[in-house]
Design a protein around this motif. Structure first.
Motif, short mmCIF file in Angstrom:
data_model
loop_
_atom_site.label_atom_id
_atom_site.label_comp_id
_atom_site.label_asym_id
_atom_site.label_seq_id
_atom_site.Cartn_x
_atom_site.Cartn_y
_atom_site.Cartn_z
N UNK A 36 -11.11 32.77 5.18
CA UNK A 36 -11.88 33.40 6.23
C UNK A 36 -13.02 32.49 6.71
N UNK A 37 -13.43 32.70 7.96
CA UNK A 37 -14.58 31.98 8.53
C UNK A 37 -15.84 32.82 8.47
N UNK A 38 -15.87 33.82 7.60
CA UNK A 38 -16.95 34.79 7.59
C UNK A 38 -18.31 34.15 7.31
N UNK A 112 -13.23 39.41 12.70
CA UNK A 112 -12.24 40.43 13.09
C UNK A 112 -11.02 40.43 12.19
N UNK A 113 -11.08 39.76 11.06
CA UNK A 113 -9.88 39.62 10.22
C UNK A 113 -9.44 40.92 9.59
N UNK A 114 -10.30 41.96 9.60
CA UNK A 114 -9.93 43.23 8.97
C UNK A 114 -9.94 44.39 9.97
N UNK A 115 -10.07 44.10 11.28
CA UNK A 115 -10.17 45.17 12.26
C UNK A 115 -8.88 45.95 12.41
N UNK A 116 -7.75 45.37 12.07
CA UNK A 116 -6.47 46.05 12.24
C UNK A 116 -6.07 46.86 11.01
N UNK A 117 -6.90 46.85 9.96
CA UNK A 117 -6.58 47.58 8.75
C UNK A 117 -7.26 48.94 8.77
N UNK A 118 -6.71 49.89 8.04
CA UNK A 118 -7.31 51.21 8.01
C UNK A 118 -6.63 52.08 6.97
N UNK A 119 -7.21 53.28 6.77
CA UNK A 119 -6.63 54.21 5.82
C UNK A 119 -5.30 54.72 6.37
N UNK A 120 -4.30 54.84 5.50
CA UNK A 120 -2.97 55.19 5.94
C UNK A 120 -2.39 56.26 5.04
#
Length: 252
Positions: A36-38, A112-120
């Motif tokens: 990551x570039x965080x 933005x590396x985790x913006x597409x993740x979520x509770x499922x």
């Protein structure tokens, strides 16, 4: 000095002062295939840069974990809004593809590396065809049970890395929004370092519910019952008649 010339000079000085007062654009500049570039600090951009851009890909397709992230200065003008494209695609429980990209006008972009993740939560009623292929136009589909809120997606994308490029065909269950799907479905849509040649979104198929089967009822008719009863009574009556005849023979 004529007043007209004075006015021109004053306007010129004000313009110069305004330009020098404007802060230069600082963006996080990082290109990584391994992490990551965080924690990378923002640095000053070239003078022709108008915005900061960020794109990331996280993939476990083929059983190999890959994280790619690219953040840099951009000459793209995205002043109308901070454009964010983020979604994930599930091919199986172990194989997942995530993509996110952002354009930020006049300021650095957040990670933005985790913006597409979520509770499922797994749905019990919807499925999509799922598969992937590298540098192929098709793949062998298998049904994938979707999570709640996901829809079916079919995409063909080209990933640019300098002079090299790789193509990906991908089908599965995705949390992509309708607005993002509409934006990418125009065809040959460049987003960050990726060109989306084809994106189609469809509603997930409903799994048909199986109705329990019922056993046919057997009805016994009165005729069958009476026949059985009459047959059962004939045997003792016949034996009684034979016994009477033998008894008469002995007496006479």
């Amino acid at each position: 000095m004529p007043s007209t010339i004075k006015g021109i000079l004053v306007a010129g000085v004000i313009t110069v002062l305004a330009i020098t007062a404007v802060e230069s654009l600082n963006c996080t500049q990082c290109h990584s295939h391994t992490g990551s570039c965080l924690n990378i600090s923002a640095t000053e951009c070239p003078t022709d840069a108008l915005s900061c851009s960020s794109s990331s890909v996280s993939s476990s397709l083929g059983g190999t974990s890959v994280l790619y992230q690219n953040m840099n200065c951009s000459t793209q003008n995205c002043s109308e809004m901070n454009t964010l494209v983020a979604f994930a695609v599930h091919v199986s429980d172990e194989q997942r593809f995530s993509f996110s990209s952002q354009c930020c006008q006049g300021e650095k972009c957040n990670d933005t590396s985790h913006d597409s993740e979520g509770a499922e939560a797994l749905s019990n009623t919807t499925v999509c065809p799922a598969c992937y292929g590298n540098d192929t136009a098709s793949c062998i589909e298998k049904d994938r049970q979707c999570y709640n809120g996901e829809q079916c997606i079919h995409l063909i994308a080209q990933f640019m890395n300098g002079t090299e490029s790789k193509n990906l065909t991908l089908k599965g269950c995705s949390n992509i929004s309708n607005s993002t799907c509409h934006f990418l479905s125009t065809g040959n849509q460049p987003v960050g370092d990726v060109i989306f040649h084809k994106v189609e979104c469809l509603n997930a198929s409903i799994i048909p519910t199986t109705q329990p089967s019922t056993s046919p009822q057997v009805t016994t008719t009165p005729t069958q019952t009476s026949t059985t009863s009459n047959t059962g009574m004939k045997a003792p009556l016949t034996a009684l008649a034979l016994g009477s005849i033998l008894l008469l023979g002995l007496l006479f």
